[in-house]
Design a protein around this motif. Structure first.
Motif, PDB file in Angstrom:
ATOM      1  N   ASP A  48       0.836  -1.202   0.000  1.00  0.00           N
ATOM      2  CA  ASP A  48       0.000   0.000   0.000  1.00  0.00           C
ATOM      3  C   ASP A  48       0.869   1.249   0.000  1.00  0.00           C
ATOM      4  OD1 ASP A  48      -2.303  -1.484  -0.023  1.00  0.00           O
ATOM      5  OD2 ASP A  48      -2.567  -1.446   2.168  1.00  0.00           O
TER       6      ASP A  48
ATOM      7  N   LYS B 238       0.879   4.524  -2.901  1.00  0.00           N
ATOM      8  CA  LYS B 238       0.738   5.925  -2.469  1.00  0.00           C
ATOM      9  C   LYS B 238       2.014   6.711  -2.756  1.00  0.00           C
ATOM     10  CE  LYS B 238      -2.569   4.872   1.232  1.00  0.00           C
ATOM     11  NZ  LYS B 238      -2.815   4.869   2.713  1.00  0.00           N
TER      12      LYS B 238
ATOM     13  N   GLU C 105       2.158   7.764  -6.290  1.00  0.00           N
ATOM     14  CA  GLU C 105       1.329   8.933  -6.570  1.00  0.00           C
ATOM     15  C   GLU C 105       2.014  10.208  -6.092  1.00  0.00           C
ATOM     16  OE1 GLU C 105      -3.117  10.787  -5.669  1.00  0.00           O
ATOM     17  OE2 GLU C 105      -2.484   8.921  -4.709  1.00  0.00           O
TER      18      GLU C 105
ATOM     19  N   THR D 173      -1.977   5.136  -6.819  1.00  0.00           N
ATOM     20  CA  THR D 173      -3.287   5.599  -6.350  1.00  0.00           C
ATOM     21  C   THR D 173      -3.587   6.966  -6.981  1.00  0.00           C
ATOM     22  OG1 THR D 173      -2.299   6.665  -4.410  1.00  0.00           O
ATOM     23  CG2 THR D 173      -3.058   4.366  -4.162  1.00  0.00           C
TER      24      THR D 173
ATOM     25  N   ASP E 100      -5.434   9.520  -5.061  1.00  0.00           N
ATOM     26  CA  ASP E 100      -6.122  10.123  -3.917  1.00  0.00           C
ATOM     27  C   ASP E 100      -5.631  11.544  -3.622  1.00  0.00           C
ATOM     28  OD1 ASP E 100      -7.524   7.748  -3.609  1.00  0.00           O
ATOM     29  OD2 ASP E 100      -5.985   6.898  -2.301  1.00  0.00           O
TER      30      ASP E 100
ATOM     31  N   TRP F   3      -2.271  12.412  -2.843  1.00  0.00           N
ATOM     32  CA  TRP F   3      -1.212  12.459  -1.836  1.00  0.00           C
ATOM     33  C   TRP F   3      -0.019  13.281  -2.355  1.00  0.00           C
ATOM     34  CZ3 TRP F   3      -3.574  11.024   2.227  1.00  0.00           C
ATOM     35  CH2 TRP F   3      -4.452   9.906   2.236  1.00  0.00           C
TER      36      TRP F   3
ATOM     37  N   PHE G 178       0.708   9.351   5.189  1.00  0.00           N
ATOM     38  CA  PHE G 178       0.649  10.244   4.036  1.00  0.00           C
ATOM     39  C   PHE G 178      -0.305  11.411   4.325  1.00  0.00           C
ATOM     40  CE2 PHE G 178       2.106   6.200   2.479  1.00  0.00           C
ATOM     41  CZ  PHE G 178       3.031   6.505   1.495  1.00  0.00           C
TER      42      PHE G 178
ATOM     43  N   LYS H  44      -2.172  15.153   2.324  1.00  0.00           N
ATOM     44  CA  LYS H  44      -2.497  15.809   1.066  1.00  0.00           C
ATOM     45  C   LYS H  44      -2.147  17.296   1.088  1.00  0.00           C
ATOM     46  CE  LYS H  44      -6.332  12.588   0.271  1.00  0.00           C
ATOM     47  NZ  LYS H  44      -7.816  12.440   0.065  1.00  0.00           N
TER      48      LYS H  44
END
Length: 560
Positions: free
Chosen positions: A441, A445, A448, A522, A524, A526, A540, A542
């Motif tokens: 995982d 991330k 990204e 991903t 999302d 990040w 992580f 944002k």
């Protein structure tokens, strides 16, 4: 000319004259109705032969001329019926075959009626059956006593062959077409006096017997051999050495994916075990036998199969180099030097001098700012590396493995899909993901984060990656506590705090998990990440505000 059976002055024959033909038996034969049976078969039964001094009866042109063979065994002439419209021909035989040729008196005497058959003779009443096959012995020296009917005849007994004189045709070595000639010669030899068997014939018989014996002996020997092999393969134990081997050591390389039979074959070729079958059997009997892995093993010669399996399960027997995911080339070079027993720095020098000859893919690069052109191309795996091997041989295996692993992903096309310039940049991203992430995982991330920071629209970091891992690669360290003053003072292209975009090349050898995450990040949003525990737990964020909270958490856990 003289007509058959009549004098020169005789009148032509009248159809009602009962003396037609040879009279008696043959005359009666003519009236039995069998004439038509033989009319169309005369030429087939008695083919024409060259004539010597023939004399004919009637001699009229166009008539078939017949020859009647002489059979010495019976001492008489045999010939068929007289057919109307045809004259009989008698061949003049050689003196050796005939002693008398007085068949009929042709001096002009009138043909006479033969004596009627004796009523008391049972065979005299059968002229058609018996007379059709008999020669007329009238007025010949063989006229009395009359010949026995066929039913009373007894075959003339043949003389007993002399010992060792006649052999079966199979052992004689003679051709089939010569059988009649040799049979006649054999009879003449038996009738001779004091004649000895031909020695050459015995030699040929002996050779034939010898050949037959060799053939049968060879067949029995072959059957025995294959029977013994069948027993050995099915029931006898496989050939094996005893003990733990000699003092002589040998290195055996086992490729990836090799099964028990392939391992046993390689050990047998190296002189470690006596047979592959013995190794397969010993591996099956060992509870951990199926856990043997690829690599190089330092073993002894002439070991029992069981001892070889046990030693291969001992890590101390393995002579391999293990490349771990994310490991840098500098560490791999040191491990190779140690396993090969060469001086430190040897493999690094070979890599720098021979990198073009090690099989790199066509999209690999080597700009002036790249520290190591082989970085990222030593695929994480276990490789044989034992004394006696060359450093370039080990490096070639690693490069070939990475090239094989990268090929199915079509990195050049995937790089364009990710907004990168080429496959080399994609490999560099994968090395960053491998260096900064900890789990699967994390890898997605982290990928990204890299892509978001490389975007021209990035206003959070202004296209600066700001990865400690790139600076540590430059320094050859793994320090997570780096002061801002130190970082800002170094302008190396590998310092992503002071240089926008990606470093010049990969900073390690990514594994397949990190490579897949790089190709499937991903989405999302990040932008930030912090290893809050300093080792395994990566979180992580944002926004920059969230990042500050994570940073404070890290400082609290690390005592800063």
């Amino acid at each position: 000319m003289t007509e058959y059976g009549r004098g020169p002055g005789s009148e032509p024959w009248h159809p009602e004259d009962p003396l037609y033909g040879d009279g008696g038996w043959r005359g009666q034969q003519t009236h039995t109705g069998q004439q038509s049976l033989y009319d169309g078969q005369a030429q087939q039964q008695y083919p024409q032969q060259p004539q010597h001094g023939d004399w004919t009866q009637g001699g009229q042109p166009g008539h078939d001329q017949q020859q009647y063979p002489y059979h010495p065994e019976q001492g008489r002439q045999e010939y068929g019926h007289q057919y109307p419209g045809q004259d009989q021909q008698y061949a003049a035989h050689t003196p050796q075959q005939y002693q008398h040729q007085d068949v009929w008196n042709t001096s002009g005497a009138q043909g006479q009626v033969p004596y009627p058959p004796d009523p008391g003779d049972p065979y005299g009443q059968q002229p058609a059956a018996y007379g059709a096959q008999q020669h007329d012995f009238y007025r010949t020296e063989d006229a009395y006593p009359p010949p026995e009917p066929p039913g009373r005849r007894r075959p003339e007994p043949e003389p007993e062959p002399a010992a060792g004189e006649e052999e079966h045709a199979f052992f004689s070595g003679e051709d089939d077409e010569d059988d009649a000639e040799h049979e006649l010669q054999s009879r003449r030899e038996r009738r001779g006096k004091g004649k000895k068997p031909v020695k050459g014939k015995k030699r040929r018989n002996g050779c034939a017997c010898l050949v037959v014996c060799l053939v049968f002996g060879g067949g029995l020997g072959g059957a025995g051999y294959f029977g013994w092999k069948f027993y050995q393969n099915r029931f006898a134990p496989a050939p094996d050495y005893a003990g733990e081997g000699t003092s002589e050591s040998v290195t055996v390389e086992i490729p990836k994916g090799a099964g028990g039979w392939e391992i046993g074959r390689r050990l047998k070729e190296a002189g470690v075990v006596k047979s592959a079958d013995a190794f397969v059997s010993a591996q099956g009997q060992n509870p951990k036998g199926d856990t043997l892995q690829a690599g190089a093993y330092l073993l002894k010669k002439e070991m029992s199969a069981a001892s070889a399996v046990q030693l291969m399960l001992d890590p101390r027997s393995q002579s391999n180099v293990l490349v771990k995911p994310g490991e840098r080339n500098a560490q791999v070079y040191q491990a190779i030097d140690k396993q090969l027993g060469v001086s430190a720095g040897t493999t690094k020098k070979v890599a720098k001098a021979e990198y073009k000859n090690l099989g790199l893919p066509s999209w690999a690069q080597n700009s002036g700012s790249i520290q190591d052109p082989l970085e990222g191309f030593l695929w994480p795996a276990t490789y044989p590396a034992a004394k006696g091997m060359k450093p370039e041989a080990v490096l070639k295996q690693m490069v070939a493995q990475s090239k094989q692993k990268y090929a199915p992903y079509n990195l050049p096309a995937k790089a364009k899909a990710m907004g990168l310039k080429n496959a080399f940049e994609l490999l560099t991203v994968a090395s960053l993901v491998q260096a900064e992430g900890k789990t699967h995982d994390d890898f997605r991330k982290m990928a990204e984060v890299v892509y978001n920071r490389l975007k021209p629209t990035n206003t959070e970091t202004n296209q600066l990656l700001q990865f400690d891992s790139t600076y540590n690669y430059l320094k050859g360290t793994s320090n997570i506590h780096i002061s801002e003053k130190e970082i800002n003072s170094n302008r190396s292209p590998y310092n992503t705090y002071t240089n926008k975009g990606l470093p010049p090349g990969p900073i390690g050898n990514p594994g397949e998990d990190a490579l897949r995450a790089t190709l499937n990040p991903t989405h999302d949003g990040w932008f930030y990440f912090v290893a809050t525990d300093g080792t395994t737990n990566t979180e992580f964020a944002k926004t920059y505000a969230e990042f500050q909270e994570l940073k404070d958490k890290f400082n609290a856990s690390s005592g800063n």
